[in-house]
Design an enzyme around this catalytic site. Structure first.
Site, PDB file in Angstrom:
ATOM      1  N   ASN A   1     -71.961  34.084  -5.467  1.00  0.00           N
ATOM      2  CA  ASN A   1     -72.205  34.557  -4.118  1.00  0.00           C
ATOM      3  C   ASN A   1     -73.593  35.158  -3.996  1.00  0.00           C
ATOM      4  O   ASN A   1     -74.516  34.504  -3.492  1.00  0.00           O
ATOM      5  CB  ASN A   1     -71.120  35.576  -3.738  1.00  0.00           C
ATOM      6  CG  ASN A   1     -71.198  35.973  -2.284  1.00  0.00           C
ATOM      7  OD1 ASN A   1     -72.167  35.709  -1.604  1.00  0.00           O
ATOM      8  ND2 ASN A   1     -70.161  36.625  -1.790  1.00  0.00           N
ATOM      9  N   ASP A   2     -73.765  36.343  -4.517  1.00  0.00           N
ATOM     10  CA  ASP A   2     -75.028  37.052  -4.315  1.00  0.00           C
ATOM     11  C   ASP A   2     -76.233  36.266  -4.836  1.00  0.00           C
ATOM     12  O   ASP A   2     -77.301  36.302  -4.235  1.00  0.00           O
ATOM     13  CB  ASP A   2     -74.965  38.424  -4.996  1.00  0.00           C
ATOM     14  CG  ASP A   2     -73.826  39.255  -4.430  1.00  0.00           C
ATOM     15  OD1 ASP A   2     -73.625  39.203  -3.208  1.00  0.00           O
ATOM     16  OD2 ASP A   2     -73.148  39.937  -5.207  1.00  0.00           O
TER      17      ASP A   2
END
Lengths: 480, 110
Positions: free
Chosen positions: A406-407
């Site tokens: 994600n990040d």
């Protein structure tokens, strides 16, 4: 008498030589740990060094007097009984928190030893009544402070990574002021103790308590994504405090080993922080992910139009692609999906699709963590591409499969100066022709920041457990 | 040894530490952190050295815990590092039978 004296001298010379051998092995082992081919060997060499250091210490005069051997055996036995099963049973995905825990007990040992030294220095030493030589007193108090900060801080880091504590930053108003005050309390109390004439026991406990609170306060406000850097920093702290213990006890092996860890740990901390484009002071000041509210709102304005897709559609897209890049993240590791991913990769290769893995330097929860996990699933090393190598290739990538990452794929890090992760280098998956994100739910990443990638026009999401989703895609690919 | 000698050793060791780690591939950061983590478990020596000087129940209890903590740090640290590094040891052998078998075993272990 003469005979006794010479044999004593010989013994001391033997002990000193063993210490020198031990720390030479630490240095040699550590230097081999920095190369992929020599690393396994290097670790073993360092372990042999440790065994030699322990033997040398047991040979020191008086160490095995009275009831000491039994108590030493008890301590070593308990430690072995706890350490071996813990190390052998921990899953690869849980490695970061295990390292945090091991670091914590190291710091705890330092603090406890300092405590005993303190009791001796003041109450039972040769100068009972408070005349503790400064050369022992100062390093001991330093070890007490740093050791207990490390102990408590590591436990918090463990709690966050194990998700016993929330990964998001826990902030109090005036946090940095409180921390500064706590540090001042520790330092001033230590100086008062060194100056000498006060009710020492209370002061010493004051130091231990203030340091404990400080350890908690420093780590609590730091977001989960920064945890690897924090663990590395605490690791360096424990090393420094061990070196201080060595100065207090006048033990060369302790000084050298502790200081090497202190120095190399600081370098490593910097390297890690650099890989995330973060500075160590900024991390310690905390608040990463503290500004969550703003980006979440911004993403909400994007309308939150998320397109979801099915395993069958994904399979078709993948099968007719020329180049597929897989961007794995911690979610893949949690779902234990690395073997399933490996099978998907093979199924695609059987259809003539080129598959590569894009590894962000901090994918997983520590630098290099993802390489370990994929190696566990037998993914060939040459398919793994580091961020700088793969980023130029995204423009010619047909489909990027983001699995539980994600990040590290968040374009906000490049486009939104207001984002807490702005400036962090990312995998530029948004440049590929299509992006498929495998996710459990719409929850934000470990850093607690929303990801505009999910709302992008080229992005489709496949919800569900990563392992089940990947297996479903694989069987669809094979059926085509 | 004088305090000056101790500090000299301290400073030199710091330079060695900086020098040794100056260039490491990202891949090895985690194992390296874990390896250095094991090495600072050397504080266990402090516990060993003080045990025979300790007096009273409290001090003995503190030291036994300290030795236990240090031992966990050392043994756990080296073992965990070894397990991590073992992952890199495997050579890229033919993509034949060995790999899927390993995968199945892993699956069963779950």
């Amino acid at each position: 008498m003469t005979f006794l004296a010479t044999s004593f001298l010989h013994k001391q010379a033997l002990i000193d030589s063993l210490y020198i051998v031990a720390f030479s092995l630490f240095i040699f082992g550590l230097s081999r740990l920095t190369g992929p081919r020599t690393a396994v060997n290097g670790n073993k060499i360092a372990a042999v060094g440790m065994a030699i250091a322990v033997v040398a210490t047991l040979l020191e005069p008086g160490v095995l007097d009275g009831s000491a051997p039994w108590l030493i055996a008890l301590g070593l036995g308990l430690g072995t009984a706890v350490g071996i099963p813990a190390a052998l049973n921990v899953k690869m995905t849980q490695m970061p928190q295990m390292v945090a825990l091991f670091n914590g007990v190291g710091g705890g040992a330092v603090a406890l030893i300092a405590w005993v030294e303190f009791r001796h220095g003041f109450q039972l030493g040769p100068h009972a009544g408070g005349d503790w030589p400064l050369r022992v007193e100062i390093p001991s108090l330093f070890a007490a402070i740093v050791g207990s900060v490390s102990f408590w801080g590591s436990n918090i880091a463990f709690g966050k990574l194990q998700e016993i504590l929330p990964g998001k930053p826990i902030k109090l108003p005036g946090q940095s002021v409180i921390n500064a005050v706590l540090l001042a309390i520790c330092t001033i109390t230590a100086i008062i103790l060194c100056a000498g004439t006060h009710s020492q026991v209370l002061f010493f406990f004051g130091i231990l308590v203030a340091a404990a609170v400080l350890g908690n306060m420093v780590v609590l406000p730091i977001g989960g994504a920064d945890m690897p850097v924090v663990i590395s920093l605490l690791n360096a702290f424990t090393g420094l405090s061990a070196a201080a213990t060595g100065v207090a006890l006048n033990n060369t092996a302790l000084i050298v080993a502790g200081m090497i860890v202190g120095a190399s740990g600081s370098i490593l901390t910097n390297l890690m922080a650099k890989a995330m484009n973060r500075s160590v002071p900024a991390i310690i000041a905390g608040g990463f992910g503290g500004a969550v509210a703003a980006p979440v709102g911004a993403a909400g304005q994007d309308g939150g139009t998320v397109r979801s897709t099915s395993a069958q559609d994904v399979a078709i897209q993948l099968s007719y692609a020329r180049l597929v890049v897989i961007a794995p993240g911690y979610g893949m590791a949690v779902a234990q999906a690395q073997h399933a991913v490996r099978e998907l990769e093979r199924a695609l290769e059987a259809k003539g699709v080129e598959v590569k893995y894009a590894i962000h330097p901090v994918a997983g929860r520590m630098p290099g963590h993802m390489n370990v996990l994929l190696a566990e699933a037998d993914v060939p090393y040459d398919l793994l591409r580091e961020m700088d190598d793969i980023n130029p290739e995204f423009s010619r990538t047909d489909v990027t499969l983001v699995i539980g990452a994600n990040d590290v794929t968040n374009p906000a890090a490049k486009n939104e100066p207001g984002s807490p992760i702005y400036g962090m280098p990312i995998l530029e998956v948004d440049k590929s022709k299509a992006v498929i994100v495998l996710k459990r739910s719409m929850a934000s990443g470990f850093a607690g920041i929303d990801n505009p990638l999910f709302y992008g026009p080229k992005t489709e999401l496949l919800f569900g457990d990563a392992k089940a989703s990947v297996s479903a895609i694989t069987s669809e690919v094979q059926a085509l | 040894m004088s305090i000056v000698t101790d500090i000299a050793i301290l400073v030199l060791a710091a330079f060695v530490g900086f020098e040794v780690i100056s260039k490491v591939p990202n891949t090895l950061h985690t194992p390296l952190m874990s390896g250095t983590n094991a090495i600072h478990g050397i504080v266990v020596l402090g516990g060993l050295l003080l045990m025979h000087i300790a007096s009273g129940v409290l001090e003995h209890v503190l030291l036994v815990i300290a030795v236990m903590f240090g031992t966990i740090n050392v043994i756990g640290g080296f073992l965990v590092t070894d397990r991590m590094l073992a992952m890199f040891k495997r050579k890229p052998e033919p993509v034949g039978e060995a790999a899927p078998k390993a995968a199945v075993e892993e699956g069963e272990a779950e």
